[in-house]
Design a protein around this motif. Structure first.
Motif, PDB file in Angstrom:
ATOM      1  N   THR A 142       8.266  -8.625 -10.977  1.00 43.92           N
ATOM      2  CA  THR A 142       7.949  -9.871 -11.677  1.00 43.92           C
ATOM      3  C   THR A 142       6.644 -10.512 -11.228  1.00 43.92           C
ATOM      4  O   THR A 142       6.109 -11.382 -11.924  1.00 43.92           O
ATOM      5  CB  THR A 142       9.084 -10.900 -11.484  1.00 43.92           C
ATOM      6  OG1 THR A 142       9.288 -11.132 -10.080  1.00 43.92           O
ATOM      7  CG2 THR A 142      10.383 -10.384 -12.100  1.00 43.92           C
ATOM      8  N   LEU A 143       6.100 -10.098 -10.085  1.00 47.65           N
ATOM      9  CA  LEU A 143       4.873 -10.707  -9.579  1.00 47.65           C
ATOM     10  C   LEU A 143       3.656 -10.109 -10.270  1.00 47.65           C
ATOM     11  O   LEU A 143       3.538  -8.891 -10.402  1.00 47.65           O
ATOM     12  CB  LEU A 143       4.773 -10.499  -8.064  1.00 47.65           C
ATOM     13  CG  LEU A 143       3.624 -11.199  -7.339  1.00 47.65           C
ATOM     14  CD1 LEU A 143       3.787 -12.710  -7.414  1.00 47.65           C
ATOM     15  CD2 LEU A 143       3.561 -10.741  -5.881  1.00 47.65           C
ATOM     16  N   ASP A 144       2.725 -10.966 -10.694  1.00 51.56           N
ATOM     17  CA  ASP A 144       1.491 -10.531 -11.336  1.00 51.56           C
ATOM     18  C   ASP A 144       0.643  -9.754 -10.323  1.00 51.56           C
ATOM     19  O   ASP A 144       0.298 -10.289  -9.264  1.00 51.56           O
ATOM     20  CB  ASP A 144       0.730 -11.755 -11.843  1.00 51.56           C
ATOM     21  CG  ASP A 144      -0.537 -11.393 -12.615  1.00 51.56           C
ATOM     22  OD1 ASP A 144      -0.958 -10.224 -12.580  1.00 51.56           O
ATOM     23  OD2 ASP A 144      -1.114 -12.304 -13.246  1.00 51.56           O
ATOM     24  N   PRO A 145       0.284  -8.504 -10.625  1.00 54.04           N
ATOM     25  CA  PRO A 145      -0.506  -7.705  -9.667  1.00 54.04           C
ATOM     26  C   PRO A 145      -1.853  -8.315  -9.314  1.00 54.04           C
ATOM     27  O   PRO A 145      -2.429  -7.976  -8.273  1.00 54.04           O
ATOM     28  CB  PRO A 145      -0.686  -6.370 -10.397  1.00 54.04           C
ATOM     29  CG  PRO A 145       0.464  -6.298 -11.346  1.00 54.04           C
ATOM     30  CD  PRO A 145       0.698  -7.718 -11.785  1.00 54.04           C
ATOM     31  N   SER A 146      -2.375  -9.200 -10.149  1.00 56.15           N
ATOM     32  CA  SER A 146      -3.680  -9.803  -9.884  1.00 56.15           C
ATOM     33  C   SER A 146      -3.567 -11.134  -9.134  1.00 56.15           C
ATOM     34  O   SER A 146      -4.564 -11.827  -8.957  1.00 56.15           O
ATOM     35  CB  SER A 146      -4.428 -10.028 -11.206  1.00 56.15           C
ATOM     36  OG  SER A 146      -3.733 -10.956 -12.039  1.00 56.15           O
ATOM     37  N   SER A 168      -5.530 -10.834  -3.894  1.00 54.06           N
ATOM     38  CA  SER A 168      -6.288  -9.635  -3.541  1.00 54.06           C
ATOM     39  C   SER A 168      -5.889  -9.065  -2.184  1.00 54.06           C
ATOM     40  O   SER A 168      -6.251  -7.933  -1.853  1.00 54.06           O
ATOM     41  CB  SER A 168      -7.785  -9.950  -3.537  1.00 54.06           C
ATOM     42  OG  SER A 168      -8.092 -10.941  -2.567  1.00 54.06           O
ATOM     43  N   ARG A 169      -5.139  -9.822  -1.392  1.00 49.92           N
ATOM     44  CA  ARG A 169      -4.721  -9.348  -0.076  1.00 49.92           C
ATOM     45  C   ARG A 169      -3.527  -8.410  -0.143  1.00 49.92           C
ATOM     46  O   ARG A 169      -3.180  -7.783   0.878  1.00 49.92           O
ATOM     47  CB  ARG A 169      -4.382 -10.537   0.825  1.00 49.92           C
ATOM     48  CG  ARG A 169      -5.554 -11.469   1.109  1.00 49.92           C
ATOM     49  CD  ARG A 169      -5.101 -12.735   1.809  1.00 49.92           C
ATOM     50  NE  ARG A 169      -4.172 -13.507   0.991  1.00 49.92           N
ATOM     51  CZ  ARG A 169      -3.705 -14.714   1.312  1.00 49.92           C
ATOM     52  NH1 ARG A 169      -4.093 -15.267   2.457  1.00 49.92           N
ATOM     53  NH2 ARG A 169      -2.869 -15.349   0.512  1.00 49.92           N
ATOM     54  N   VAL A 170      -2.891  -8.318  -1.302  1.00 48.16           N
ATOM     55  CA  VAL A 170      -1.701  -7.480  -1.422  1.00 48.16           C
ATOM     56  C   VAL A 170      -1.824  -6.544  -2.611  1.00 48.16           C
ATOM     57  O   VAL A 170      -2.581  -6.789  -3.557  1.00 48.16           O
ATOM     58  CB  VAL A 170      -0.420  -8.341  -1.567  1.00 48.16           C
ATOM     59  CG1 VAL A 170      -0.299  -9.338  -0.429  1.00 48.16           C
ATOM     60  CG2 VAL A 170      -0.385  -9.059  -2.911  1.00 48.16           C
ATOM     61  N   THR A 171      -1.067  -5.454  -2.539  1.00 46.91           N
ATOM     62  CA  THR A 171      -0.907  -4.541  -3.660  1.00 46.91           C
ATOM     63  C   THR A 171       0.509  -4.693  -4.185  1.00 46.91           C
ATOM     64  O   THR A 171       1.472  -4.547  -3.430  1.00 46.91           O
ATOM     65  CB  THR A 171      -1.134  -3.085  -3.221  1.00 46.91           C
ATOM     66  OG1 THR A 171      -2.469  -2.943  -2.720  1.00 46.91           O
ATOM     67  CG2 THR A 171      -0.929  -2.126  -4.378  1.00 46.91           C
ATOM     68  N   VAL A 172       0.651  -5.024  -5.443  1.00 47.66           N
ATOM     69  CA  VAL A 172       1.968  -5.236  -6.040  1.00 47.66           C
ATOM     70  C   VAL A 172       2.417  -3.948  -6.728  1.00 47.66           C
ATOM     71  O   VAL A 172       1.673  -3.359  -7.528  1.00 47.66           O
ATOM     72  CB  VAL A 172       1.946  -6.394  -7.052  1.00 47.66           C
ATOM     73  CG1 VAL A 172       3.328  -6.578  -7.690  1.00 47.66           C
ATOM     74  CG2 VAL A 172       1.499  -7.688  -6.375  1.00 47.66           C
ATOM     75  N   VAL A 173       3.619  -3.495  -6.412  1.00 51.88           N
ATOM     76  CA  VAL A 173       4.215  -2.331  -7.069  1.00 51.88           C
ATOM     77  C   VAL A 173       5.584  -2.715  -7.593  1.00 51.88           C
ATOM     78  O   VAL A 173       6.249  -3.590  -7.045  1.00 51.88           O
ATOM     79  CB  VAL A 173       4.324  -1.129  -6.106  1.00 51.88           C
ATOM     80  CG1 VAL A 173       2.945  -0.695  -5.614  1.00 51.88           C
ATOM     81  CG2 VAL A 173       5.227  -1.440  -4.921  1.00 51.88           C
ATOM     82  N   ALA A 174       6.011  -2.044  -8.645  1.00 53.45           N
ATOM     83  CA  ALA A 174       7.254  -2.448  -9.314  1.00 53.45           C
ATOM     84  C   ALA A 174       8.472  -1.676  -8.839  1.00 53.45           C
ATOM     85  O   ALA A 174       9.602  -2.155  -8.978  1.00 53.45           O
ATOM     86  CB  ALA A 174       7.100  -2.292 -10.826  1.00 53.45           C
ATOM     87  N   THR A 175       8.281  -0.475  -8.278  1.00 53.47           N
ATOM     88  CA  THR A 175       9.420   0.358  -7.925  1.00 53.47           C
ATOM     89  C   THR A 175       9.246   0.962  -6.537  1.00 53.47           C
ATOM     90  O   THR A 175       8.132   1.017  -5.992  1.00 53.47           O
ATOM     91  CB  THR A 175       9.596   1.510  -8.931  1.00 53.47           C
ATOM     92  OG1 THR A 175       8.505   2.432  -8.796  1.00 53.47           O
ATOM     93  CG2 THR A 175       9.662   0.994 -10.365  1.00 53.47           C
ATOM     94  N   LEU A 176      10.350   1.463  -5.989  1.00 57.48           N
ATOM     95  CA  LEU A 176      10.300   2.140  -4.703  1.00 57.48           C
ATOM     96  C   LEU A 176       9.418   3.381  -4.782  1.00 57.48           C
ATOM     97  O   LEU A 176       8.648   3.666  -3.859  1.00 57.48           O
ATOM     98  CB  LEU A 176      11.713   2.521  -4.259  1.00 57.48           C
ATOM     99  CG  LEU A 176      11.828   3.318  -2.963  1.00 57.48           C
ATOM    100  CD1 LEU A 176      11.265   2.541  -1.778  1.00 57.48           C
ATOM    101  CD2 LEU A 176      13.284   3.708  -2.706  1.00 57.48           C
ATOM    102  N   ASP A 177       9.504   4.125  -5.876  1.00 54.69           N
ATOM    103  CA  ASP A 177       8.663   5.312  -6.040  1.00 54.69           C
ATOM    104  C   ASP A 177       7.184   4.938  -6.000  1.00 54.69           C
ATOM    105  O   ASP A 177       6.366   5.646  -5.398  1.00 54.69           O
ATOM    106  CB  ASP A 177       8.987   6.027  -7.346  1.00 54.69           C
ATOM    107  CG  ASP A 177      10.310   6.774  -7.296  1.00 54.69           C
ATOM    108  OD1 ASP A 177      10.815   7.015  -6.178  1.00 54.69           O
ATOM    109  OD2 ASP A 177      10.843   7.115  -8.371  1.00 54.69           O
ATOM    110  N   ASP A 178       6.832   3.820  -6.639  1.00 56.65           N
ATOM    111  CA  ASP A 178       5.438   3.365  -6.614  1.00 56.65           C
ATOM    112  C   ASP A 178       5.005   3.022  -5.196  1.00 56.65           C
ATOM    113  O   ASP A 178       3.884   3.322  -4.779  1.00 56.65           O
ATOM    114  CB  ASP A 178       5.260   2.130  -7.514  1.00 56.65           C
ATOM    115  CG  ASP A 178       5.407   2.456  -8.997  1.00 56.65           C
ATOM    116  OD1 ASP A 178       5.252   3.636  -9.361  1.00 56.65           O
ATOM    117  OD2 ASP A 178       5.669   1.523  -9.775  1.00 56.65           O
TER     118      ASP A 178
END
Length: 207
Positions: A112-116, A119-129
């Protein structure tokens, strides 16, 4: 730390699907360093951790302490090169006076978190990601933080070491560190310690 929402109890079928018979091959080590109440909660229902950060001063604890094989937080972090957390933990960290991980790549596992957003974090949606990001970055020691994220990594066989610090308080209710798992896991005790504030700490290796 807290996590996105209060964990729900997964069904046996969901647990089985979430836990492969053979954990994925990886070059990195999954490590947990987390605090709980004596009754196993990592935060109150609203995510508050005042019971940990602001303990009462009028309660006395023995002065005689011991330490045997457990790292303090700084020593633990020295062996970490990547951090994975959930959205709730990330949002809790944002309330701190300063960003605590300026030298560590941080992955936030959230659908649910906007990837943008940051800039200090990388947002991924799944465990595989998250696993692909860790593998691509050549991760070595991975700090897994937040109740639901710890549970997800445990069910997938991706946690190798647990350091649990217990604060001398019974919350009665809250966000639990552990949820149901598809199978039992044996632990090997590495060491224990106690601190002047009544905190007790144990480090385990997953057998």
């Amino acid at each position: 730390m807290t996590d996105d929402t209060r964990p729900s109890t997964p069904t046996a079928a969901a647990n089985a699907a979430a836990a492969p018979a053979t954990p994925p091959t990886r070059a990195w080590t999954g490590r947990v360093f987390i605090a709980t109440s004596v009754d196993g909660y990592i935060a109150r229902l609203d995510g508050d951790i005042d019971w940990l950060t602001d303990p009462p001063s009028h309660i006395a604890h023995p002065a005689a302490l011991h330490s045997d094989g457990t790292p303090d937080y700084d020593a633990f972090l020295a062996g970490i090169d990547h951090i994975v957390m959930g959205r709730g933990t990330y949002e809790k960290v944002l309330t701190f006076d300063a960003w605590p991980y300026p030298e560590h790549p941080v992955i936030v596992l959230s659908s649910t978190l906007d990837p943008s957003t940051d800039s200090r974090v990388t947002v991924v949606a799944t465990l595989d990601d998250a696993m692909r990001a860790l593998d691509a970055a050549g991760a070595g020691g991975v700090y897994v933080d937040g109740g639901r994220v710890v549970q997800t990594f445990l069910r997938a066989g991706l946690i190798d070491e647990l350091t649990i610090t217990r604060a001398p308080v019974l919350l009665g209710e809250g966000l639990p560190l552990f949820d149901s798992m598809p199978t039992s896991r044996r632990l090997s005790l590495i060491g224990t310690s106690a601190s002047p504030g009544g905190l007790t700490q144990a480090t385990y290796r997953l057998a």
